[in-house]
Design a protein around this motif. Sequence first.
Motif, PDB file in Angstrom:
ATOM      1  N   VAL A  69      44.198  39.887  41.388  1.00 18.56           N
ATOM      2  CA  VAL A  69      44.563  39.992  42.804  1.00 18.56           C
ATOM      3  C   VAL A  69      45.478  41.201  42.910  1.00 18.56           C
ATOM      4  O   VAL A  69      46.581  41.206  42.376  1.00 18.56           O
ATOM      5  CB  VAL A  69      45.283  38.716  43.295  1.00 18.56           C
ATOM      6  CG1 VAL A  69      45.586  38.828  44.776  1.00 18.56           C
ATOM      7  CG2 VAL A  69      44.472  37.478  42.990  1.00 18.56           C
ATOM      8  N   LEU A  75      40.302  41.601  45.538  1.00 20.87           N
ATOM      9  CA  LEU A  75      40.011  40.972  44.244  1.00 20.87           C
ATOM     10  C   LEU A  75      39.203  41.917  43.381  1.00 20.87           C
ATOM     11  O   LEU A  75      38.398  42.705  43.880  1.00 20.87           O
ATOM     12  CB  LEU A  75      39.230  39.672  44.453  1.00 20.87           C
ATOM     13  CG  LEU A  75      39.900  38.587  45.280  1.00 20.87           C
ATOM     14  CD1 LEU A  75      38.968  37.389  45.423  1.00 20.87           C
ATOM     15  CD2 LEU A  75      41.198  38.161  44.643  1.00 20.87           C
ATOM     16  N   VAL A 119      43.541  32.189  46.358  1.00 26.89           N
ATOM     17  CA  VAL A 119      42.568  32.617  45.356  1.00 26.89           C
ATOM     18  C   VAL A 119      42.278  31.469  44.383  1.00 26.89           C
ATOM     19  O   VAL A 119      41.123  31.241  44.007  1.00 26.89           O
ATOM     20  CB  VAL A 119      43.067  33.876  44.617  1.00 26.89           C
ATOM     21  CG1 VAL A 119      42.157  34.231  43.457  1.00 26.89           C
ATOM     22  CG2 VAL A 119      43.180  35.039  45.584  1.00 26.89           C
TER      23      VAL A 119
END
Length: 150
Positions: A69, A75, A119
Amino acid sequence: MAVSLKDAQDGDLGEVSEINVTPFIDVILVLLIIFMVAAPLSTVDVAVDLPVSNAQPQPRPDTPVFLTVKGDLSLALGNDPVPREALQATLDQRTNQDREQRVFLRADGAVAYRELMDVMNLLRNAGYLKIALVGLEDTGQGAAAPGAKP
């Protein structure tokens, strides 16, 4: 009550209205010593006999899957950028749909905790439950603070 021994003209000792602080100081010093001895004993020090683990160290995978990240919240899987919508498909392709494979999650120091949890929720929804958080090892050499000039 204290008495004065200075002026004894008629044999009767007169009363003095001054407070004798010597016993008070003695009591304060005794209390100080008691607290100085008791203070180190008041720290939490629970003696626990922990069991010894007989688990074998996990072998490192030949090709670990690193999900990064970045500071701008984008990403990257390995070195390749990945959109959030395509994360599951890209992970399935990279791991040959082996959802038991561990995903090593790295994040920039500027990433907020909430974003990192988002995430991790994406990974969980994709079926990847084995997540390892990656950090730098503290070598004790006192690395410079970010933004500091050497």
